[in-house]
Design an enzyme around this catalytic site. Structure first.
Site, PDB file in Angstrom:
ATOM      1  N   CYS A   1     -21.328 -30.923   3.571  1.00 57.73           N
ATOM      2  CA  CYS A   1     -21.158 -30.953   5.036  1.00 57.73           C
ATOM      3  C   CYS A   1     -22.475 -31.276   5.726  1.00 57.73           C
ATOM      4  O   CYS A   1     -22.503 -32.011   6.719  1.00 57.73           O
ATOM      5  CB  CYS A   1     -20.685 -29.603   5.550  1.00 57.73           C
TER       6      CYS A   1
ATOM      7  N   ASP B   1      -6.054 -43.662  25.622  1.00 60.96           N
ATOM      8  CA  ASP B   1      -4.760 -43.149  26.116  1.00 60.96           C
ATOM      9  C   ASP B   1      -4.440 -41.772  25.538  1.00 60.96           C
ATOM     10  O   ASP B   1      -3.337 -41.263  25.711  1.00 60.96           O
ATOM     11  CB  ASP B   1      -3.640 -44.148  25.779  1.00 60.96           C
TER      12      ASP B   1
HETATM   13  C1  BEZ Z   1     -19.820 -28.643   0.753  1.00 60.19           C
HETATM   14  O1  BEZ Z   1     -19.906 -28.973   1.943  1.00 60.19           O
HETATM   15  O2  BEZ Z   1     -20.741 -28.822  -0.014  1.00 60.19           O
HETATM   16  C2  BEZ Z   1     -18.555 -28.014   0.245  1.00 60.19           C
HETATM   17  C3  BEZ Z   1     -17.819 -27.180   1.044  1.00 60.19           C
HETATM   18  C4  BEZ Z   1     -16.656 -26.605   0.527  1.00 60.19           C
HETATM   19  C5  BEZ Z   1     -16.240 -26.884  -0.758  1.00 60.19           C
HETATM   20  C6  BEZ Z   1     -16.976 -27.735  -1.536  1.00 60.19           C
HETATM   21  C7  BEZ Z   1     -18.143 -28.326  -1.035  1.00 60.19           C
END
Ligand code: BEZ
Length: 221
Positions: A46, A138
């Site tokens: 992430c 929209d």
């Molecule tokens: C990650 O962002 O590294 C991750 C988050 C949840 C499960 C697996 C990877």
């Protein structure tokens, strides 16, 4: 139960975010929008994704697309994590250029069908998958892509898709495999030859195929 379908009006939800409480349609105004969800704050994949999205945020701005992220943690966690993300980009002095929705009760994630049943936190609760929703001016859903938590997205591909969505919203064309802006596009099948000739002053070329059917029609938009 299907979640949101293409063409559905995107829900006008209220949410707490890193820029305060928002009503989603007011946040979008008359812009295009992209909402992308993340499994959790302070997680490795992430962090690389948010950092990439931050780095290329001007590309979204150029296309008139307002960005917003979502994860199932609090505003306070999001603010702290945003600092890590910008430090990862070696831009610690700059703020994350888009807000993050705090969905710590998972209400929005359930409503929008964003939970990944295979990835759970230490309490056994499902995490958010990596959803991408592109919303048109929209307020209708134009694109939805769902990646599992274990697969990071390619934000350059998302920009390419937005280029296609914006072009095909304006012109009666479709973009072929691996299309990039500037490449030829295809005339949509519902247009007659006469309509295509009138609509595309740069001309239409048709690739011959054994069936003799004239459906592979290219033009320069
Ligand atoms: C990650 O962002 O590294 C991750 C988050 C949840 C499960 C697996 C990877």
């Amino acid at each position: 139960m299907p979640g949101l379908l293409l063409g559905d009006e995107f829900p006008n939800f209220d949410a707490d975010t890193t820029i305060g409480r928002i009503k989603f349609h007011d946040f979008l105004g008359s812009s295009w929008g992209i909402l992308f969800s993340h499994p959790r704050d302070f997680t490795p994949v992430c962090t690389t994704e948010l950092a990439c999205a931050a780095k290329i945020s001007d590309e979204f701005k150029k296309r008139g697309v307002k960005m917003i992220a979502l994860s199932i943690d609090s505003v306070e966690d999001h603010r702290n994590w945003s600092k890590d993300v910008m430090a990862f980009n070696s831009e610690a002095e700059i703020a994350l250029p888009f807000p993050i929705i705090a969905d710590d009760k998972r209400e929005l994630s359930v409503k929008l069908g964003m939970l990944d049943p295979d990835e759970r936190d230490k309490d056994g609760m499902p995490l958010t998958a990596r959803c991408v929703f592109v919303i048109g001016p929209d307020k209708k859903l134009k694109l939805s892509i769902l990646y599992p938590a274990t697969t990071g997205r390619n934000f350059n591909e998302i920009l390419r898709v937005i280029d296609s969505l914006q072009l095909t919203a304006q012109k009666k064309v479709a973009t072929p495999v691996d299309w990039k802006p500037g490449d030829k596009v295809m005339v949509i099948p519902s247009l007659s030859e006469a309509e295509a000739a009138a609509l595309f002053p740069n001309g239409v070329t048709t690739k011959e195929v054994p069936s003799g059917k004239k459906y592979l029609r290219y033009t320069q938009p």
